[in-house]
Enzyme design. Structure first.
Site, PDB file in Angstrom:
ATOM      1  N   HIS A  95       1.102  -0.508  -0.003  1.00 17.49           N
ATOM      2  CA  HIS A  95      -0.600   0.084  -0.099  1.00 17.49           C
ATOM      3  C   HIS A  95       0.806   0.872  -0.300  1.00 17.49           C
ATOM      4  O   HIS A  95       0.231   2.406  -0.409  1.00 17.49           O
ATOM      5  CB  HIS A  95      -0.936  -0.244   1.204  1.00 17.49           C
ATOM      6  CG  HIS A  95      -1.488  -1.479   1.689  1.00 17.49           C
ATOM      7  ND1 HIS A  95      -1.257  -2.148   2.662  1.00 17.49           N
ATOM      8  CD2 HIS A  95      -1.986  -1.746   1.080  1.00 17.49           C
ATOM      9  CE1 HIS A  95      -2.713  -3.189   2.240  1.00 17.49           C
ATOM     10  NE2 HIS A  95      -2.692  -2.837   1.441  1.00 17.49           N
ATOM     11  N   TYR A 117     -11.348 -17.378  -1.746  1.00 15.83           N
ATOM     12  CA  TYR A 117     -11.156 -18.355  -2.612  1.00 15.83           C
ATOM     13  C   TYR A 117     -12.856 -18.913  -2.360  1.00 15.83           C
ATOM     14  O   TYR A 117     -12.695 -19.925  -1.860  1.00 15.83           O
ATOM     15  CB  TYR A 117     -10.681 -19.379  -1.399  1.00 15.83           C
ATOM     16  CG  TYR A 117      -8.860 -18.889  -1.667  1.00 15.83           C
ATOM     17  CD1 TYR A 117      -8.310 -18.974  -2.710  1.00 15.83           C
ATOM     18  CD2 TYR A 117      -8.460 -18.138  -0.282  1.00 15.83           C
ATOM     19  CE1 TYR A 117      -6.576 -18.116  -2.599  1.00 15.83           C
ATOM     20  CE2 TYR A 117      -6.529 -17.610  -0.688  1.00 15.83           C
ATOM     21  CZ  TYR A 117      -6.190 -17.737  -1.300  1.00 15.83           C
ATOM     22  OH  TYR A 117      -5.042 -17.169  -2.192  1.00 15.83           O
TER      23      TYR A 117
END
Length: 562
Positions: free
Chosen positions: A143, A403
């Site tokens: 970031h 996922y």
């Protein structure tokens, strides 16, 4: 954890911007939405337009999820250049959605209040709430980039007072990735912190067993430093109480079991799905897969020693795993698998301490990792610290909000994570590893050799790979290899085909063609096959990408030929 106020185009997640095909890092760990009427007055006070209530943007959680939502339709609103002086005490009061979520960065105060529960990584925003963002970025280093700082500047609401700023400068953040192991330079990195990388495709078809140095790396957090002498594995949720095992006890108390198994990331080939329609995640090529020999104790044997039996089987539904890799809050990477897979004699789930005949290296889970054959790699938890037998799935972010697969019609506005089960077994897969995209083949060679890999989840054996040179009009059947032995086509026990098959085919070059579109598709013993395109299987996270693999090559005519 920053709102993407404006963005003409975002590449999928990842910390490097090496070239346009690589991942462009985006922002922190949660999604944000300026849609609460209770926030309108506060945003107007600081120069925000009410139109920003409709902005919905994505944040990067170190988990691989970036959510970006067509912000090119909005224009940045210039804020007043005169901002109030704010004390650290006041910033600290803003640590919840109710009170607002504020953070500081290099003397600036920023309001990043948002509703994030519907997005992956949303809870991560609270790590930095009410304090400095620097410690957070020392962990999620992707970031701390110039374009992210530019985005952050749009949410500045004040300046930290001089006294509190002076106190902050005494803080020195250490890099939690500084002790990560060295990696082979041939690996193509999709992100550096955390480290994720894949080998060049041609390496995969050079050897049935993927050399450890070239095996793809998928870390979610810094690699933990584990002392093998003091290492302890804790097994909980069974009648005997907590069973604690040292590394030596795992090696000596339980029989050593060896399997050859392929592990594949759920995001393998995401870069191709991304071409069909933008997705969010690491821009994997075809290399987020590898085949290795794993040795260790069977999970089944350890659970039986801890007291698993018929009484437990009546209520237990899942086995949870926790790694020793942790976030700054202390929460660990976690996942779980169904209890039936864990305790089945044929499930072959290992607590592995060897990879390719040697101690598992740090990047792959030293000293112990779970290996769940036939299942998505995300469940094969590395640096294993705890096993919990439970009636519930793991509550981990990676089990509950990542996922998972969704319909092509689902986007980030409509996604409901509870509506989809966590990915376990993966679908049938194949890819061409050589020649590579854009290769030039000399006409004088007359024959073209095409190589690749094929694999299917759930222990289903690949029984055929079809290869086309003309975009799918005609097909040829490739030769399969079950080992590095020439011509070996040995079939594993039914339902236990944990390893991939390499394949190869030699075909004549079409006499008139100047360009070829090579395609491969695999078929497993349940006669599952790959879809022809990515459109029908597209999903917001770019997972489960197994459409026909296509590679275009050119033919170079022999200028000397008369």
């Amino acid at each position: 954890m920053l709102l993407l106020r404006r963005c003409h185009r975002l590449n999928p997640f990842g910390p490097l911007s090496i070239d346009r095909n690589q991942v462009a890092p985006v922002v922190a760990s949660c999604a944000v939405r300026l849609c609460s009427s209770s926030n309108d007055q506060r945003f107007h006070q600081h120069g925000f337009s009410a139109s920003w209530r409709h902005v919905l943007a994505g944040l990067l959680a170190g988990t691989g999820a970036v959510l970006a939502y067509g912000l090119h339709h909005h224009k940045a609103i210039e804020k007043s250049s005169r901002l109030p002086i704010i004390s650290q005490e006041e910033v600290t009061r803003h640590r919840s959605l109710k009170d607002g979520v504020w953070v500081t960065y290099k003397g600036g105060v920023y309001d990043i209040t948002e509703f994030v529960s519907m997005h992956p990584g949303g809870e991560k925003i609270m790590m930095a709430a009410g304090g400095a963002i620097e410690p957070f970025w020392s962990l999620y280093a992707v970031h701390n980039q110039e374009h992210v700082l530019d985005i952050l500047s749009g949410y500045k609401v004040g300046e930290l007072n001089a006294e509190d700023l002076k106190k902050q400068y005494t803080f020195k953040s250490s890099d939690p990735y500084s002790s990560d192991p060295e990696r082979h330079p041939v690996l193509h990195a999709n992100s550096l912190k955390p480290f994720t990388a894949e080998p060049p495709p041609e390496i995969l078809s050079d050897s049935y067993i993927t050399p450890t140095a070239f095996f793809f790396k998928r870390n979610h957090l810094p690699v933990p430093q584990v002392d093998p002498d003091s290492y302890r594995l804790h097994v909980e949720g069974l009648p005997k109480g907590v069973l604690t095992l040292s590394l030596e006890e795992l090696k000596t108390r339980f029989p050593k079991h060896t399997i050859t198994a392929t592990l594949q990331c759920a995001g393998n080939r995401r870069s191709e799905m991304n071409k069909a329609k933008q997705v969010k995640g690491l821009n994997w090529g075809v290399g987020a897969i590898g085949n290795a020999t794993w040795s260790g104790a069977k999970l089944r044997d350890v659970l039986l020693a801890a007291g698993y039996g018929p009484d437990v089987a009546q209520w237990a539904r899942h086995v949870q795993f926790e790694g020793l890799d942790k976030e700054i809050t202390g929460s660990a990477y976690g996942a779980s698998i169904p209890i039936n897979k864990a305790v089945s004699e044929e499930g072959d789930v290992l607590l592995a301490y060897e990879m390719n005949g040697e101690d598992i290296p740090a990047d792959h889970g030293f000293p112990i990792r779970v290996v769940v054959p036939g299942v998505v790699g995300a469940r094969s938890v590395k640096w294993l610290g705890k096993i919990v037998v439970s009636a519930e799935e793991s509550s981990s972010h990676w089990q509950q909000k990542d996922y998972k697969g969704f319909s092509p019609g689902i986007d980030w506005d409509t996604v409901d994570y509870k509506s989809a089960p966590a990915i376990q077994e993966l679908p049938v897969q194949s890819a061409i590893t050589t020649p590579s995209e854009g290769s030039v083949i000399d006409r004088s060679e007359e024959m073209l050799t095409v190589k690749g890999y094929a694999w299917s989840g759930g222990g289903r054996e690949v029984i055929r790979v079809d290869v086309s040179l003309d975009g799918g009009k005609t097909w040829n059947v490739a030769k399969l290899k079950s080992s590095d032995k020439e011509g070996d086509q040995t079939s594993p026990p039914l339902g236990r085909a944990w390893a991939w098959k390499l394949w190869e085919i030699m075909v004549p070059l079409p006499p008139e063609a100047q360009e070829l579109e090579l395609i491969c598709k695999a078929v497993d013993n349940s006669y599952n096959t790959q879809p022809d395109t990515f459109g029908p299987i597209w999903n917001v996270r770019g997972l489960l990408g197994n459409a026909w693999h296509r590679v275009k090559v050119k033919i170079n005519e022999d200028d000397d030929e008369e």
